[in-house]
Motif scaffolding. Structure first.
Motif, PDB file in Angstrom:
ATOM      1  N   UNK A  73       0.902  -1.343  -0.127  1.00 23.30           N
ATOM      2  CA  UNK A  73      -0.040   0.057  -0.014  1.00 23.30           C
ATOM      3  C   UNK A  73       0.838   1.092   0.137  1.00 23.30           C
ATOM      4  N   UNK A  74       0.938   1.983  -1.265  1.00 22.11           N
ATOM      5  CA  UNK A  74       1.715   3.120  -1.055  1.00 22.11           C
ATOM      6  C   UNK A  74       0.811   4.307  -1.030  1.00 22.11           C
ATOM      7  N   UNK A  75       1.194   5.201  -0.062  1.00 18.46           N
ATOM      8  CA  UNK A  75       0.371   6.421   0.251  1.00 18.46           C
ATOM      9  C   UNK A  75       1.145   7.598   0.148  1.00 18.46           C
ATOM     10  N   UNK A  76       0.231   8.560  -0.563  1.00 14.86           N
ATOM     11  CA  UNK A  76       0.702   9.985  -0.488  1.00 14.86           C
ATOM     12  C   UNK A  76      -0.266  10.929   0.164  1.00 14.86           C
TER      13      UNK A  76
ATOM     14  N   UNK B 264       7.111   7.450  -7.537  1.00 13.39           N
ATOM     15  CA  UNK B 264       7.946   6.728  -8.648  1.00 13.39           C
ATOM     16  C   UNK B 264       9.328   6.118  -8.083  1.00 13.39           C
ATOM     17  N   UNK B 265       9.885   6.746  -7.169  1.00  8.80           N
ATOM     18  CA  UNK B 265      11.143   6.185  -6.484  1.00  8.80           C
ATOM     19  C   UNK B 265      10.604   4.942  -5.758  1.00  8.80           C
ATOM     20  N   UNK B 266       9.632   5.168  -5.080  1.00  9.04           N
ATOM     21  CA  UNK B 266       9.229   4.098  -4.118  1.00  9.04           C
ATOM     22  C   UNK B 266       8.892   2.718  -4.643  1.00  9.04           C
TER      23      UNK B 266
ATOM     24  N   UNK C  42      -0.454   5.370 -15.124  1.00 15.70           N
ATOM     25  CA  UNK C  42       0.522   4.786 -15.560  1.00 15.70           C
ATOM     26  C   UNK C  42       1.068   3.481 -15.490  1.00 15.70           C
ATOM     27  N   UNK C  43       0.845   2.763 -14.345  1.00 16.56           N
ATOM     28  CA  UNK C  43       1.033   1.571 -13.793  1.00 16.56           C
ATOM     29  C   UNK C  43       0.151   0.763 -13.318  1.00 16.56           C
ATOM     30  N   UNK C  44      -1.203   1.198 -13.928  1.00 20.55           N
ATOM     31  CA  UNK C  44      -2.471   0.414 -13.874  1.00 20.55           C
ATOM     32  C   UNK C  44      -2.496  -0.427 -12.354  1.00 20.55           C
ATOM     33  N   UNK C  45      -2.528   0.740 -11.422  1.00 24.23           N
ATOM     34  CA  UNK C  45      -2.559   0.433 -10.110  1.00 24.23           C
ATOM     35  C   UNK C  45      -4.099   1.020  -9.624  1.00 24.23           C
TER      36      UNK C  45
ATOM     37  N   UNK D 120      10.212  -1.007  -4.985  1.00 21.16           N
ATOM     38  CA  UNK D 120       9.284  -1.992  -4.630  1.00 21.16           C
ATOM     39  C   UNK D 120       9.523  -3.226  -5.722  1.00 21.16           C
ATOM     40  N   UNK D 121       9.517  -2.669  -6.871  1.00 25.57           N
ATOM     41  CA  UNK D 121       9.704  -3.740  -8.190  1.00 25.57           C
ATOM     42  C   UNK D 121      10.960  -4.305  -8.066  1.00 25.57           C
ATOM     43  N   UNK D 122      11.942  -3.506  -7.723  1.00 29.90           N
ATOM     44  CA  UNK D 122      13.376  -4.502  -7.624  1.00 29.90           C
ATOM     45  C   UNK D 122      13.503  -5.503  -6.774  1.00 29.90           C
TER      46      UNK D 122
END
Length: 140
Positions: A13-16, A28-30, A66-69, A34-36
Protein backbone atom coordinates in the motif's frame (compact mmCIF):
# COMPACT_ATOMS: atom_id res chain seq x y z
CA UNK A 1 14.11 2.04 1.81
CA UNK A 2 15.89 -1.26 2.16
CA UNK A 3 15.13 -4.80 0.98
CA UNK A 4 14.16 -5.84 4.51
CA UNK A 5 11.06 -3.64 4.28
CA UNK A 6 9.76 -5.96 1.58
CA UNK A 7 10.78 -9.30 3.12
CA UNK A 8 7.85 -11.72 2.90
CA UNK A 9 5.51 -8.96 1.66
CA UNK A 10 2.51 -10.16 -0.30
CA UNK A 11 1.01 -6.75 -1.08
CA UNK A 12 2.00 -3.10 -0.90
CA UNK A 13 0.00 0.00 0.00
CA UNK A 14 1.73 3.17 -1.21
CA UNK A 15 0.28 6.28 0.43
CA UNK A 16 0.73 9.89 -0.54
CA UNK A 17 -0.63 13.01 1.12
CA UNK A 18 -2.87 15.03 -1.23
CA UNK A 19 -1.69 18.19 0.54
CA UNK A 20 2.04 17.51 0.07
CA UNK A 21 3.21 17.24 -3.55
CA UNK A 22 6.59 15.83 -2.53
CA UNK A 23 4.90 12.66 -1.30
CA UNK A 24 3.23 12.21 -4.69
CA UNK A 25 6.52 12.82 -6.51
CA UNK A 26 8.20 10.17 -4.32
CA UNK A 27 5.81 7.46 -5.54
CA UNK A 28 7.98 6.79 -8.60
CA UNK A 29 11.07 6.19 -6.49
CA UNK A 30 9.20 4.01 -4.01
CA UNK A 31 7.56 1.99 -6.77
CA UNK A 32 10.85 1.38 -8.62
CA UNK A 33 12.43 0.15 -5.40
CA UNK A 34 9.45 -2.05 -4.57
CA UNK A 35 9.61 -3.70 -7.99
CA UNK A 36 13.34 -4.29 -7.64
CA UNK A 37 12.77 -6.48 -4.57
CA UNK A 38 9.18 -7.70 -5.06
CA UNK A 39 8.40 -7.56 -8.80
CA UNK A 40 5.06 -9.35 -8.70
CA UNK A 41 3.20 -8.39 -5.52
CA UNK A 42 -0.02 -6.42 -5.87
CA UNK A 43 0.28 -2.72 -5.16
CA UNK A 44 -2.39 -0.17 -4.26
CA UNK A 45 -1.95 3.60 -4.42
CA UNK A 46 -3.67 5.69 -1.76
CA UNK A 47 -4.46 9.40 -1.83
CA UNK A 48 -4.77 10.28 1.86
CA UNK A 49 -6.21 13.32 3.67
CA UNK A 50 -9.19 13.84 1.38
CA UNK A 51 -11.08 15.18 4.40
CA UNK A 52 -9.12 18.43 3.98
CA UNK A 53 -10.19 18.87 0.34
CA UNK A 54 -12.95 16.63 -1.06
CA UNK A 55 -12.33 18.10 -4.55
CA UNK A 56 -9.20 15.94 -4.69
CA UNK A 57 -11.40 12.91 -5.29
CA UNK A 58 -12.30 14.39 -8.69
CA UNK A 59 -8.65 14.79 -9.66
CA UNK A 60 -6.88 12.32 -11.90
CA UNK A 61 -3.53 11.04 -10.64
CA UNK A 62 -1.39 9.84 -13.55
CA UNK A 63 0.94 7.66 -11.48
CA UNK A 64 -1.77 5.08 -10.74
CA UNK A 65 -2.93 5.13 -14.37
CA UNK A 66 0.60 4.80 -15.74
CA UNK A 67 1.20 1.56 -13.85
CA UNK A 68 -2.43 0.33 -13.94
CA UNK A 69 -2.65 0.38 -10.16
CA UNK A 70 -5.86 0.76 -8.18
CA UNK A 71 -6.25 4.19 -6.57
CA UNK A 72 -8.13 4.72 -3.32
CA UNK A 73 -9.13 8.08 -1.90
CA UNK A 74 -9.07 7.87 1.88
CA UNK A 75 -9.10 9.90 5.03
CA UNK A 76 -7.31 8.30 7.95
CA UNK A 77 -8.69 11.15 10.10
CA UNK A 78 -12.38 10.44 9.51
CA UNK A 79 -12.09 6.82 8.31
CA UNK A 80 -13.35 7.32 4.76
CA UNK A 81 -12.54 4.18 2.69
CA UNK A 82 -9.97 2.91 5.22
CA UNK A 83 -11.74 -0.39 5.92
CA UNK A 84 -12.36 -0.98 2.20
CA UNK A 85 -8.70 -0.25 1.43
CA UNK A 86 -7.38 -2.74 3.97
CA UNK A 87 -10.00 -5.38 3.15
CA UNK A 88 -9.04 -5.21 -0.53
CA UNK A 89 -5.31 -5.20 0.25
CA UNK A 90 -5.68 -8.28 2.45
CA UNK A 91 -7.74 -10.05 -0.22
CA UNK A 92 -5.08 -9.26 -2.86
CA UNK A 93 -2.25 -10.38 -0.56
CA UNK A 94 -3.91 -13.70 0.28
CA UNK A 95 -4.65 -14.36 -3.38
CA UNK A 96 -1.07 -13.53 -4.32
CA UNK A 97 0.38 -15.77 -1.61
CA UNK A 98 -1.81 -18.69 -2.66
CA UNK A 99 -1.08 -18.28 -6.39
CA UNK A 100 2.43 -16.84 -6.54
CA UNK A 101 4.84 -18.10 -9.17
CA UNK A 102 7.62 -15.73 -8.14
CA UNK A 103 10.91 -17.60 -7.67
CA UNK A 104 11.78 -15.80 -4.42
CA UNK A 105 8.36 -16.64 -2.97
CA UNK A 106 8.96 -20.29 -3.79
CA UNK A 107 12.36 -20.20 -2.08
CA UNK A 108 10.93 -18.47 0.98
CA UNK A 109 8.09 -21.01 1.14
CA UNK A 110 10.58 -23.89 1.06
CA UNK A 111 12.62 -22.30 3.86
CA UNK A 112 9.45 -21.80 5.89
CA UNK A 113 8.49 -25.45 5.31
CA UNK A 114 11.92 -26.58 6.57
CA UNK A 115 11.50 -24.48 9.73
CA UNK A 116 7.97 -25.84 10.31
CA UNK A 117 9.16 -29.42 9.83
CA UNK A 118 12.01 -28.86 12.31
CA UNK A 119 9.57 -27.41 14.87
CA UNK A 120 7.20 -30.37 14.41
CA UNK A 121 10.08 -32.80 14.98
CA UNK A 122 11.07 -30.98 18.17
CA UNK A 123 7.48 -31.16 19.46
CA UNK A 124 7.33 -34.90 18.68
CA UNK A 125 10.52 -35.58 20.71
CA UNK A 126 9.96 -33.62 23.94
CA UNK A 127 11.66 -36.12 26.30
CA UNK A 128 14.25 -37.43 23.90
CA UNK A 129 17.60 -35.82 23.38
CA UNK A 130 17.21 -33.44 20.48
CA UNK A 131 19.85 -33.15 17.78
CA UNK A 132 22.56 -30.67 18.69
CA UNK A 133 21.71 -30.69 22.39
CA UNK A 134 23.79 -32.46 25.01
CA UNK A 135 22.50 -33.72 28.29
CA UNK A 136 24.55 -33.32 31.43
CA UNK A 137 25.65 -36.53 33.12
CA UNK A 138 23.64 -37.39 36.24
CA UNK A 139 25.18 -36.20 39.51
CA UNK A 140 27.30 -38.82 41.31
Amino acid sequence: MHASYYHKAHACIMVFDVQRKITYRNLSTWYAELREFRPEIPCIVVANKIDADRKMTQKSFNFAKKFSLPLYFVSAADGTNVVKLFSDAIRLAVSYKQNSRDFMDEVLQELENIDLKREEEEVEMPDKEQPGRHQSPPPS
